[in-house]
Design a protein around this motif. Structure first.
Motif, PDB file in Angstrom:
ATOM      1  N   MET A  29      11.559 -15.399   5.833  1.00 15.42           N
ATOM      2  CA  MET A  29      12.232 -14.138   5.089  1.00 15.42           C
ATOM      3  C   MET A  29      12.370 -12.989   5.543  1.00 15.42           C
ATOM      4  N   THR A  30      13.511 -12.076   5.207  1.00 15.16           N
ATOM      5  CA  THR A  30      13.839 -10.887   6.531  1.00 15.16           C
ATOM      6  C   THR A  30      12.494  -9.714   6.559  1.00 15.16           C
ATOM      7  N   VAL A  31      12.497  -8.750   7.016  1.00 16.53           N
ATOM      8  CA  VAL A  31      11.479  -7.736   6.563  1.00 16.53           C
ATOM      9  C   VAL A  31      12.971  -6.636   6.859  1.00 16.53           C
ATOM     10  N   PRO A  32      12.544  -5.558   5.772  1.00 10.35           N
ATOM     11  CA  PRO A  32      13.299  -4.630   5.205  1.00 10.35           C
ATOM     12  C   PRO A  32      13.284  -3.795   6.526  1.00 10.35           C
ATOM     13  N   ASP A  33      14.506  -2.554   6.620  1.00 16.16           N
ATOM     14  CA  ASP A  33      14.347  -2.054   7.496  1.00 16.16           C
ATOM     15  C   ASP A  33      13.115  -0.535   7.188  1.00 16.16           C
ATOM     16  N   THR A  34      13.198  -0.273   5.962  1.00 19.07           N
ATOM     17  CA  THR A  34      11.834   0.256   5.514  1.00 19.07           C
ATOM     18  C   THR A  34      10.531  -0.459   5.629  1.00 19.07           C
ATOM     19  N   ALA A  35      10.256  -1.473   5.794  1.00 22.07           N
ATOM     20  CA  ALA A  35       8.957  -2.058   5.584  1.00 22.07           C
ATOM     21  C   ALA A  35       8.010  -1.380   7.093  1.00 22.07           C
ATOM     22  N   THR A  36       7.006  -0.621   7.167  1.00 23.95           N
ATOM     23  CA  THR A  36       6.048  -0.675   8.237  1.00 23.95           C
ATOM     24  C   THR A  36       4.997  -1.103   8.887  1.00 23.95           C
ATOM     25  N   ALA A  37       4.911  -1.240  10.187  1.00 29.20           N
ATOM     26  CA  ALA A  37       4.364  -2.428  10.796  1.00 29.20           C
ATOM     27  C   ALA A  37       3.445  -2.790   9.919  1.00 29.20           C
ATOM     28  N   GLU A  38       2.372  -1.972   9.555  1.00 26.52           N
ATOM     29  CA  GLU A  38       1.117  -2.381   8.554  1.00 26.52           C
ATOM     30  C   GLU A  38       1.425  -2.740   7.416  1.00 26.52           C
ATOM     31  N   ARG A  39       2.233  -3.352   7.114  1.00 25.46           N
ATOM     32  CA  ARG A  39       2.712  -3.529   5.596  1.00 25.46           C
ATOM     33  C   ARG A  39       4.024  -4.703   5.720  1.00 25.46           C
ATOM     34  N   ALA A  40       4.133  -4.865   6.617  1.00 24.18           N
ATOM     35  CA  ALA A  40       4.901  -6.194   7.278  1.00 24.18           C
ATOM     36  C   ALA A  40       5.037  -7.237   6.162  1.00 24.18           C
ATOM     37  N   ASP A  41       3.170  -7.431   6.191  1.00 24.95           N
ATOM     38  CA  ASP A  41       2.403  -8.416   5.716  1.00 24.95           C
ATOM     39  C   ASP A  41       2.952  -8.307   3.842  1.00 24.95           C
ATOM     40  N   ILE A  42       3.193  -7.685   3.580  1.00 27.01           N
ATOM     41  CA  ILE A  42       4.364  -7.410   1.765  1.00 27.01           C
ATOM     42  C   ILE A  42       4.932  -7.679   2.434  1.00 27.01           C
ATOM     43  N   ALA A  43       5.436  -7.159   3.281  1.00 29.90           N
ATOM     44  CA  ALA A  43       7.526  -7.264   2.576  1.00 29.90           C
ATOM     45  C   ALA A  43       7.966  -8.424   3.345  1.00 29.90           C
ATOM     46  N   THR A  44       6.734  -9.728   4.311  1.00 29.67           N
ATOM     47  CA  THR A  44       7.232 -11.357   4.342  1.00 29.67           C
ATOM     48  C   THR A  44       5.939 -12.200   3.707  1.00 29.67           C
ATOM     49  N   ALA A  45       6.076 -11.767   2.371  1.00 23.08           N
ATOM     50  CA  ALA A  45       5.156 -12.742   1.797  1.00 23.08           C
ATOM     51  C   ALA A  45       5.948 -13.618   0.806  1.00 23.08           C
ATOM     52  N   THR A  46       5.399 -14.748   1.401  1.00 21.04           N
ATOM     53  CA  THR A  46       6.920 -15.766   0.373  1.00 21.04           C
ATOM     54  C   THR A  46       6.162 -16.004  -0.905  1.00 21.04           C
ATOM     55  N   ARG A  47       5.340 -15.686  -1.503  1.00 19.71           N
ATOM     56  CA  ARG A  47       4.856 -15.421  -3.043  1.00 19.71           C
ATOM     57  C   ARG A  47       3.980 -13.917  -3.622  1.00 19.71           C
ATOM     58  N   VAL A  48       5.181 -13.290  -4.725  1.00 22.78           N
ATOM     59  CA  VAL A  48       4.355 -11.845  -4.858  1.00 22.78           C
ATOM     60  C   VAL A  48       3.748 -12.095  -6.157  1.00 22.78           C
ATOM     61  N   VAL A  49       2.600 -11.343  -6.489  1.00 24.59           N
ATOM     62  CA  VAL A  49       2.130 -11.403  -7.920  1.00 24.59           C
ATOM     63  C   VAL A  49       2.393  -9.772  -7.805  1.00 24.59           C
ATOM     64  N   VAL A  50       2.704  -9.566  -8.783  1.00 28.38           N
ATOM     65  CA  VAL A  50       3.348  -7.727  -9.263  1.00 28.38           C
ATOM     66  C   VAL A  50       2.742  -7.668 -10.791  1.00 28.38           C
ATOM     67  N   LYS A  51       2.308  -6.965 -10.939  1.00 28.01           N
ATOM     68  CA  LYS A  51       1.498  -6.449 -11.685  1.00 28.01           C
ATOM     69  C   LYS A  51       1.644  -4.892 -12.619  1.00 28.01           C
ATOM     70  N   VAL A  52       2.300  -4.718 -14.238  1.00 27.14           N
ATOM     71  CA  VAL A  52       2.905  -3.364 -14.416  1.00 27.14           C
ATOM     72  C   VAL A  52       1.504  -2.820 -15.515  1.00 27.14           C
ATOM     73  N   GLY A  53       1.796  -2.441 -15.845  1.00 27.84           N
ATOM     74  CA  GLY A  53       0.672  -1.677 -16.863  1.00 27.84           C
ATOM     75  C   GLY A  53       1.569  -0.643 -18.383  1.00 27.84           C
ATOM     76  N   SER A  54       0.571  -0.961 -19.480  1.00 26.54           N
ATOM     77  CA  SER A  54       1.532  -0.234 -20.935  1.00 26.54           C
ATOM     78  C   SER A  54       2.460   0.567 -20.510  1.00 26.54           C
ATOM     79  N   SER A  55       1.830   1.548 -19.980  1.00 24.93           N
ATOM     80  CA  SER A  55       2.144   2.798 -20.396  1.00 24.93           C
ATOM     81  C   SER A  55       3.319   3.029 -19.382  1.00 24.93           C
TER      82      SER A  55
END
Length: 406
Positions: free
Chosen positions: A1-27
């Protein structure tokens, strides 16, 4: 997966993760009146669909079933009694999933509803079934929408909040990243509503949370079970606050899953590895078993066993199984297989485990060796009261350098 230009070096693991779980709250999903906000759901679906189109797999853990059922039932606020909560969830869950189905369909993505109870991630056969179902949905190109099964869950088997559920789902699905979305744009070192407060952009370990308070008497990184109904941690429709999000982030990061806590409006930035919210770095090492994560962070103990000093030393320091000889007392009513707290001589909880005997059986076993019990009662009694594989340390016992475990 390509790392977007907005990704920081510290968060490249977020940008390149093949599988992501996203949680959203009621509010983040409802209007102030409690109705489903179609625009918010549409914006979230667009952000998650973009991640899917970039080649990633996404699991959505969504709150909002109870909140979505309030207006149709003529309720002005979240009910306090469990039966009415379950009724609202029954009505609201269908409305919620219908909106998600329509929103993702506009992007050519199919959704599938998955309702879980804590029991589903505790009992091995249930856990494996849940894992296989989620894996297969993702293989088929379906975006799973997960929620707690509020229509049947009781206080004894609830996750307590969907932040904790999301952390466990991330572990079950072997996700590479977890994103926790709400109406708060991250963790702050103080209350941003009262004077100056700075957003904490990164947390590497619990030491980075020292001194940060999240609510009434609660310090960041401290367990949240048992205090989740406090006014400080509740939102108008949801039950999770920053305390539950931090604890969920620590559960996930301790299991090797990098996590971001951000506001729902920043979902695309967070998914892209940008600087939104607060980033919790993943711990290195082997991932713990899911049932042990549940046992430590989500299980409700059905009773307690009081241990003598020698048993505490064996369980906490040597990570040994709990034997009948070290038990001095029993509290509560529980069956074999239930979670119980293990307490020291002062009543402090030092561990939690799955017990192999009913509460009524243990008094007759206390203080006896397993060899003696087997000779008098039969070979089936030559077993541990709590096996070390079904036991987690909650608090290291008193002594130099001892502190709560993360």
């Amino acid at each position: 997966m390509t790392v977007p230009d907005t990704a920081t070096a510290e968060r490249a693991d977020i940008a390149t993760a093949t599988r992501v779980v996203v949680k959203v709250g009621s509010s983040s999903l409802t209007t102030p009146d409690g109705e489903i906000d179609g625009d918010r759901i549409g914006a979230l679906a667009a952000a998650l669909s973009a991640r899917r189109q970039d080649g990633g797999q996404v699991v959505l853990v969504s709150s909002g079933a109870i909140a979505s059922g309030l207006v149709p039932l003529g309720l002005s606020k979240r009910p306090r009694d469990l039966a009415t909560q379950q009724a609202a969830a029954s009505v609201g869950q269908g409305l919620l999933i219908a909106r998600y189905t329509a929103a993702f369909a506009r992007h050519g993505i199919r959704t599938g509803q998955v309702l879980l109870s804590a029991d589903d991630l505790m009992r091995r056969t249930h856990y494996r079934n849940a894992q296989r179902t989620l894996d297969r949905l993702l293989e088929l190109g379906v975006l799973p929408v997960v929620n707690e099964n509020d229509t049947v869950a009781t206080d004894e088997i609830r996750f307590g909040d969907n932040d904790r559920l999301a952390a466990l789902v991330a572990h079950v699905t072997r996700a590479g990243a977890l994103i926790l979305l709400s109406d708060v744009d991250g963790l702050y070192d103080g209350d941003p509503r009262r004077g100056e407060a700075q957003r904490i952009t990164e947390v590497r370990d619990r030491a980075d949370l020292e001194g940060i308070r999240l609510g009434r008497g609660l310090t960041a990184g401290q367990g949240t079970q048992g205090i989740q109904g406090t006014q400080d941690s509740r939102k108008a429709q949801g039950i999770g606050g920053m305390a539950t999000k931090v604890e969920a982030a620590m559960i996930a990061s301790a299991a090797g899953i990098p996590t971001v806590v951000a506001d729902a409006a920043s979902a695309a930035t967070a998914l892209g590895g940008g600087s939104a919210g607060t980033y919790f770095a993943a711990a290195r090492g082997r991932r713990p078993a899911t049932r042990l994560l549940w046992l430590k962070h989500a299980a409700v103990a059905h009773g307690s066993l009081r241990l003598d000093h020698g048993a505490v030393e064996a369980v906490v320091k040597r990570r040994a199984s709990l034997l009948p000889a070290g038990i001095t007392g029993v509290e509560g009513a529980f069956d074999a297989g239930d979670p119980v707290n293990l307490r020291d001589e002062n009543g402090t909880i030092v561990a939690r485990g799955l017990v192999n005997y009913d509460a009524t059986e243990i008094p007759g076993l206390m203080g006896r060796s397993t060899r003696w019990l087997a000779s008098k009662l039969g070979p089936e009694y030559e077993r541990e009261v709590v096996h070390r594989d079904d036991l987690v340390i909650v608090l290291r016992s008193a002594g130099p350098g001892m502190a709560p475990e993360g």
